[in-house]
Design a protein around this motif. Structure first.
Motif, mmCIF file in Angstrom:
data_model
loop_
_atom_site.group_PDB
_atom_site.id
_atom_site.type_symbol
_atom_site.label_atom_id
_atom_site.label_comp_id
_atom_site.label_asym_id
_atom_site.label_seq_id
_atom_site.Cartn_x
_atom_site.Cartn_y
_atom_site.Cartn_z
ATOM 1 N N UNK A 113 5.243 37.391 39.436
ATOM 2 C CA UNK A 113 5.050 37.403 37.876
ATOM 3 C C UNK A 113 6.281 38.068 37.498
ATOM 4 N N UNK A 114 7.525 38.488 38.038
ATOM 5 C CA UNK A 114 8.601 39.138 37.521
ATOM 6 C C UNK A 114 9.223 38.268 36.504
ATOM 7 N N UNK A 115 9.417 38.910 35.388
ATOM 8 C CA UNK A 115 10.074 38.091 34.141
ATOM 9 C C UNK A 115 11.549 37.354 34.709
ATOM 10 N N UNK A 116 11.767 36.204 34.264
ATOM 11 C CA UNK A 116 13.030 35.689 34.580
ATOM 12 C C UNK A 116 14.076 36.155 33.844
ATOM 13 N N UNK A 117 15.128 36.421 34.163
ATOM 14 C CA UNK A 117 16.318 37.003 33.131
ATOM 15 C C UNK A 117 17.050 35.725 32.585
ATOM 16 N N UNK A 118 17.056 35.706 31.111
ATOM 17 C CA UNK A 118 17.415 34.551 30.367
ATOM 18 C C UNK A 118 18.819 34.866 29.543
ATOM 19 N N UNK A 119 19.892 34.231 29.871
ATOM 20 C CA UNK A 119 20.905 34.816 29.077
ATOM 21 C C UNK A 119 21.287 33.667 27.921
ATOM 22 N N UNK A 120 21.593 33.814 26.850
ATOM 23 C CA UNK A 120 22.056 33.027 25.855
ATOM 24 C C UNK A 120 23.567 32.998 25.741
ATOM 25 N N UNK A 121 24.506 32.164 25.823
ATOM 26 C CA UNK A 121 25.787 32.008 25.816
ATOM 27 C C UNK A 121 26.234 31.323 24.432
ATOM 28 N N UNK A 181 21.297 29.712 28.712
ATOM 29 C CA UNK A 181 21.144 28.767 27.598
ATOM 30 C C UNK A 181 22.311 28.844 27.079
ATOM 31 N N UNK A 182 23.343 27.683 26.832
ATOM 32 C CA UNK A 182 24.292 27.330 26.185
ATOM 33 C C UNK A 182 24.266 26.914 24.999
ATOM 34 N N UNK A 183 24.901 27.372 23.839
ATOM 35 C CA UNK A 183 24.406 26.842 22.419
ATOM 36 C C UNK A 183 25.913 26.813 21.704
ATOM 37 N N UNK A 208 19.570 29.563 38.502
ATOM 38 C CA UNK A 208 18.860 28.474 39.008
ATOM 39 C C UNK A 208 18.632 27.409 37.937
ATOM 40 N N UNK A 209 19.090 27.632 36.590
ATOM 41 C CA UNK A 209 18.942 26.599 35.605
ATOM 42 C C UNK A 209 19.980 26.682 34.489
ATOM 43 N N UNK A 210 20.587 25.675 33.973
ATOM 44 C CA UNK A 210 21.612 25.891 32.894
ATOM 45 C C UNK A 210 20.825 25.016 31.710
ATOM 46 N N UNK A 211 20.694 25.100 30.338
ATOM 47 C CA UNK A 211 20.375 24.437 29.340
ATOM 48 C C UNK A 211 21.717 24.467 28.436
ATOM 49 N N UNK A 250 14.325 27.363 23.745
ATOM 50 C CA UNK A 250 13.322 28.182 24.399
ATOM 51 C C UNK A 250 13.279 27.793 25.601
ATOM 52 N N UNK A 251 13.892 28.192 26.944
ATOM 53 C CA UNK A 251 13.382 27.657 28.476
ATOM 54 C C UNK A 251 11.954 27.947 28.700
ATOM 55 N N UNK A 252 11.353 27.011 29.253
ATOM 56 C CA UNK A 252 10.202 27.184 29.600
ATOM 57 C C UNK A 252 9.796 28.134 30.630
ATOM 58 N N UNK A 253 11.028 28.505 31.188
ATOM 59 C CA UNK A 253 10.622 29.484 32.305
ATOM 60 C C UNK A 253 10.637 30.996 31.692
ATOM 61 N N UNK A 254 10.457 31.074 30.378
ATOM 62 C CA UNK A 254 10.413 32.290 29.475
ATOM 63 C C UNK A 254 9.078 32.631 29.617
#
Length: 363
Positions: free
Chosen positions: A10-18, A294-296, A319-322, A359-363
């Motif tokens: 249940x640990x939250x995924x660490x999400x970074x926006x670039x 997440x690269x925007x 693990x994943x890049x959007x 917004x990644x579904x992993x959030x």
């Protein structure tokens, strides 16, 4: 199932926006539209020359420098390329003035404009700018930033999700301004709460929500006349475009025309100073711990490549890049990732819906 295993799952995924310039295009110009927007600023200033409130010499020297920048923008591949030429030639004061005039222009873009304000193509015949250009100049904030906070904040009295980080190559204050509007708080309080660095905040806890500005912020400066602490020239949530604030921009420019009393915290990618180096080191740590990226609106320009490669050197946890960008540009942009770190391309998914920040579904 053990408690340890439950906590791990249940640990939250660490999400970074670039973030790059395309993330603010509803409010601020891209390279291809910056020239016309700067011309509008210049024409606006020229319509103020007969106003006795302003010192004619200050206004005219500012306009001269701005028009020179407009000409350089038309003749060079980019303002960054011209800045690199100045740096290579050791023309430090001229580079300083370039940073100041560019900072003033970007602040002008984000100051709230009066509803009755009209922009013109030329000072003398007062031909109005096309309506779409006027509308974009009047738009203080890219609406997608509001949605970003709505997605990552549960209520007005809560803070942003602690597993989200933002790394931005943008000089603008769109994140800060939108959060300030949401919280109805001052810029200084906002910068502390969402941990913007660099800012008046001297250090941050990167294990919580934070925003790193990789090349500084237009309007943030170090005052050498006092204690050399970082200060904000404006609070964009409170300060509109009016005579008083326009005069502050003129005085800020004047102070730095022949000397460097107020150093802008505004750097180009090839420059190294204590603030930039510290920011980039924290960015490396954040990316090394990131699960989802997440690269925007970022094109991975050549001038930034050395820094980008350093930031993405350690992506073992990723693990994943959007990659969110216009559909027609996605393939070439994703191909660029191979030059940053070959591992990135194989785990990247393109997102061409630009209505909101992904917004990644992993959030």
């Amino acid at each position: 199932m053990t408690l340890v295993r439950i906590e791990t799952e249940t640990k939250l995924k660490k999400i970074t926006y670039f973030i790059g310039a395309g993330a603010s295009y509803h409010s601020l110009p891209l390279i291809k539209t910056m020239g016309n927007r700067m011309k509008a600023f210049s024409t606006y200033l020229k319509t103020q020359k007969n106003d006795p409130y302003f010192r004619v010499e200050s206004l005219e020297s500012f306009i001269t420098e701005l028009d020179e920048l407009i000409k350089i923008n038309e003749e060079s591949t980019s303002i960054d390329a011209y800045a690199k030429e100045l740096s290579n030639r050791g023309e430090n004061l001229k580079l300083q003035r370039l940073k100041v005039i560019l900072s003033c222009y970007l602040i002008f873009e984000q100051l709230k404009k009066p509803n009755e304000l009209v922009f013109y193509e030329k000072e003398n015949d007062l031909i109005e700018l096309p309506r779409d250009l006027q509308n974009s100049l009047m738009n203080q904030l890219d609406k997608r930033y509001r949605t970003f906070w709505a997605d990552y904040i549960d209520g007005r009295d809560t803070s942003p999700s602690p597993n989200i980080r933002v790394l931005s190559w943008n000089y603008d204050m769109q994140f800060e301004l939108s959060y300030s509007n949401f919280k109805q708080s001052s810029l200084e309080l906002v910068q502390n709460e969402i941990q913007v660095f660099p800012s008046e905040l001297e250090k941050i806890d990167s294990s919580k929500f934070c925003i790193l500005k990789l090349n500084g912020t237009a309007g943030l400066y170090k005052d050498k006349k006092t204690d050399s602490k970082l200060k904000n020239l404006f609070d964009l949530q409170k300060h509109p475009l009016d005579k008083d604030n326009l005069n502050i921009l003129l005085e800020f420019f004047k102070e730095n025309y022949r000397r460097t009393n107020s150093k802008p915290i505004f750097s180009f990618a090839w420059e190294n100073d204590d603030v930039s180096n510290k920011t980039r080191e924290i960015a490396k740590e954040i990316i090394s711990e990131t699960d989802v990226l997440v690269i925007i609106g970022y094109s991975f320009p050549t001038f930034n490549k050395k820094i980008d490669r350093g930031i993405f050197q350690n992506i073992d946890n990723l693990k994943k890049v959007y990659f969110q960008a216009p559909k027609e540009e996605l393939k070439s942009l994703i191909d660029k990732l191979e030059g940053i770190n070959p591992k990135l391309k194989d785990i990247t998914v393109g997102i061409d819906n630009l209505d909101t920040f992904h917004i990644p579904f992993e959030y």
